[in-house]
Design a protein around this motif. Structure first.
Motif, PDB file in Angstrom:
ATOM      1  N   TYR A  85      -3.820  -7.502 -53.824  1.00 42.95           N
ATOM      2  CA  TYR A  85      -4.645  -7.575 -52.541  1.00 42.95           C
ATOM      3  C   TYR A  85      -4.709  -9.085 -52.119  1.00 42.95           C
ATOM      4  O   TYR A  85      -4.681  -9.996 -52.660  1.00 42.95           O
ATOM      5  N   VAL A  86      -4.495  -8.945 -50.758  1.00 46.71           N
ATOM      6  CA  VAL A  86      -4.358 -10.565 -50.119  1.00 46.71           C
ATOM      7  C   VAL A  86      -5.579 -10.302 -49.310  1.00 46.71           C
ATOM      8  O   VAL A  86      -5.780  -9.521 -48.302  1.00 46.71           O
ATOM      9  N   ASN A  87      -6.283 -11.431 -49.244  1.00 46.53           N
ATOM     10  CA  ASN A  87      -7.750 -11.563 -48.426  1.00 46.53           C
ATOM     11  C   ASN A  87      -7.363 -12.441 -46.987  1.00 46.53           C
ATOM     12  O   ASN A  87      -6.827 -13.687 -47.426  1.00 46.53           O
ATOM     13  N   VAL A  88      -7.747 -12.211 -45.968  1.00 46.12           N
ATOM     14  CA  VAL A  88      -7.908 -13.194 -44.945  1.00 46.12           C
ATOM     15  C   VAL A  88      -9.068 -13.753 -44.407  1.00 46.12           C
ATOM     16  O   VAL A  88     -10.258 -12.622 -44.394  1.00 46.12           O
ATOM     17  N   PHE A  89      -9.431 -14.909 -44.516  1.00 50.58           N
ATOM     18  CA  PHE A  89     -10.875 -15.210 -44.333  1.00 50.58           C
ATOM     19  C   PHE A  89     -10.680 -16.110 -43.022  1.00 50.58           C
ATOM     20  O   PHE A  89      -9.687 -16.936 -42.816  1.00 50.58           O
ATOM     21  N   THR A 121     -16.134  -5.665 -33.911  1.00 51.94           N
ATOM     22  CA  THR A 121     -16.397  -4.648 -34.900  1.00 51.94           C
ATOM     23  C   THR A 121     -15.380  -5.055 -36.070  1.00 51.94           C
ATOM     24  O   THR A 121     -15.509  -4.223 -37.114  1.00 51.94           O
ATOM     25  N   MET A 122     -14.722  -6.119 -36.109  1.00 53.89           N
ATOM     26  CA  MET A 122     -13.820  -6.373 -37.172  1.00 53.89           C
ATOM     27  C   MET A 122     -14.400  -7.483 -37.745  1.00 53.89           C
ATOM     28  O   MET A 122     -14.621  -8.546 -37.185  1.00 53.89           O
ATOM     29  N   PRO A 123     -14.866  -7.655 -39.054  1.00 55.61           N
ATOM     30  CA  PRO A 123     -15.483  -8.637 -39.479  1.00 55.61           C
ATOM     31  C   PRO A 123     -14.445  -9.839 -39.762  1.00 55.61           C
ATOM     32  O   PRO A 123     -13.079  -9.964 -39.754  1.00 55.61           O
ATOM     33  N   ARG A 124     -14.794 -11.234 -39.980  1.00 55.94           N
ATOM     34  CA  ARG A 124     -13.905 -12.394 -40.061  1.00 55.94           C
ATOM     35  C   ARG A 124     -13.417 -12.333 -41.506  1.00 55.94           C
ATOM     36  O   ARG A 124     -12.367 -13.141 -41.907  1.00 55.94           O
ATOM     37  N   MET A 136     -10.000  -2.114 -43.483  1.00 56.12           N
ATOM     38  CA  MET A 136     -11.045  -1.832 -42.253  1.00 56.12           C
ATOM     39  C   MET A 136      -9.978  -1.978 -41.034  1.00 56.12           C
ATOM     40  O   MET A 136      -9.208  -2.775 -40.725  1.00 56.12           O
ATOM     41  N   PHE A 137     -10.589  -1.501 -39.820  1.00 53.33           N
ATOM     42  CA  PHE A 137      -9.977  -1.523 -38.646  1.00 53.33           C
ATOM     43  C   PHE A 137     -11.237  -2.030 -37.750  1.00 53.33           C
ATOM     44  O   PHE A 137     -12.506  -1.908 -37.858  1.00 53.33           O
ATOM     45  N   VAL A 151      -7.853  -8.994 -30.209  1.00 53.35           N
ATOM     46  CA  VAL A 151      -6.837  -8.764 -31.581  1.00 53.35           C
ATOM     47  C   VAL A 151      -7.663  -7.588 -32.125  1.00 53.35           C
ATOM     48  O   VAL A 151      -8.589  -7.563 -32.664  1.00 53.35           O
ATOM     49  N   MET A 152      -6.751  -6.591 -31.902  1.00 53.15           N
ATOM     50  CA  MET A 152      -7.173  -5.108 -32.407  1.00 53.15           C
ATOM     51  C   MET A 152      -6.339  -4.680 -33.754  1.00 53.15           C
ATOM     52  O   MET A 152      -5.152  -4.825 -33.535  1.00 53.15           O
ATOM     53  N   PHE A 153      -6.871  -4.470 -34.900  1.00 47.46           N
ATOM     54  CA  PHE A 153      -6.237  -3.906 -35.824  1.00 47.46           C
ATOM     55  C   PHE A 153      -6.582  -2.237 -35.871  1.00 47.46           C
ATOM     56  O   PHE A 153      -7.662  -1.767 -35.791  1.00 47.46           O
ATOM     57  N   GLN A 154      -5.461  -1.714 -36.155  1.00 48.30           N
ATOM     58  CA  GLN A 154      -5.764  -0.242 -36.235  1.00 48.30           C
ATOM     59  C   GLN A 154      -5.799   0.191 -37.469  1.00 48.30           C
ATOM     60  O   GLN A 154      -5.402  -0.087 -38.444  1.00 48.30           O
ATOM     61  N   ILE A 155      -6.335   1.571 -37.517  1.00 56.08           N
ATOM     62  CA  ILE A 155      -6.617   2.192 -38.659  1.00 56.08           C
ATOM     63  C   ILE A 155      -5.186   2.803 -39.285  1.00 56.08           C
ATOM     64  O   ILE A 155      -4.235   2.787 -38.686  1.00 56.08           O
ATOM     65  N   GLY A 156      -5.145   2.707 -40.627  1.00 56.05           N
ATOM     66  CA  GLY A 156      -4.162   3.120 -41.127  1.00 56.05           C
ATOM     67  C   GLY A 156      -2.975   1.929 -41.708  1.00 56.05           C
ATOM     68  O   GLY A 156      -3.505   1.364 -42.805  1.00 56.05           O
TER      69      GLY A 156
END
Length: 165
Positions: A85-89, A121-124, A136-137, A151-156
């Motif tokens: 797992y890689v976390n982005v903060f 809608t996207m947390p930090r 999450m997306f 900056v849009m992250f898509q589902i999937g």
């Protein structure tokens, strides 16, 4: 022969005298003429500098988003390659983002104060799973001095894109 030499000498003197007369009649530029030329030169240089400034901001924005996209893709590839797992903060109030594998820091990147992250809608904080999917997306905004980017992250599969608003 002496007559020819005398004539030749006379002609030489004559041409030398005309050049001396010519030099005395020509004068250099006046101070006002020099100042006018200098002011025109400074005006042209200052206009070119003012025209370069927006280009520099545009290049800076392109460089920021190129680096940001590369780092997010790196986080996803790292998660896939290491099956972790890689976390982005993106901490609130700071101008940086970090990538971490558990408690191990992978990347810590500071960016210019010209950019601010506006959470929507996207947390930090989000995470890439070992299969490369994102947990999450949604989207967040990156505000610059002149522009706002989404900056849009898509589902999937964890795909994302950046568009100017």
């Amino acid at each position: 022969m002496s007559q020819w030499t005398t004539n030749n000498h006379f002609e030489w003197k004559s041409s030398s005298r005309s050049s001396l007369i010519k030099l005395e009649s020509e004068k250099g530029f006046t101070l006002i003429e020099s100042l006018i030329v200098l002011s025109m030169f400074l005006l042209i240089v200052s206009l070119s500098v003012l025209m370069i400034q927006p280009k520099m901001q545009s290049l800076d924005e392109n460089m920021f988003f190129t680096k940001f996209k590369a780092d997010i893709l790196f986080a996803q590839q790292y998660a896939l390659a290491n099956q972790t797992y890689v976390n982005v903060f993106i901490p609130q109030g700071s101008h940086r983002y970090m990538l971490a594998d558990g408690y191990t820091m992978i990347l810590d990147h500071e960016f210019s104060e010209r950019y601010s992250i506006i959470e929507r809608t996207m947390p930090r904080t989000f995470q890439f799973h070992p299969n490369g999917n994102i947990n999450m997306f949604g989207y967040f905004y990156v505000q610059t001095d002149n522009s706002k980017y989404k900056v849009m992250f898509q589902i999937g599969r964890g795909r994302f894109y950046v568009t100017e608003e």
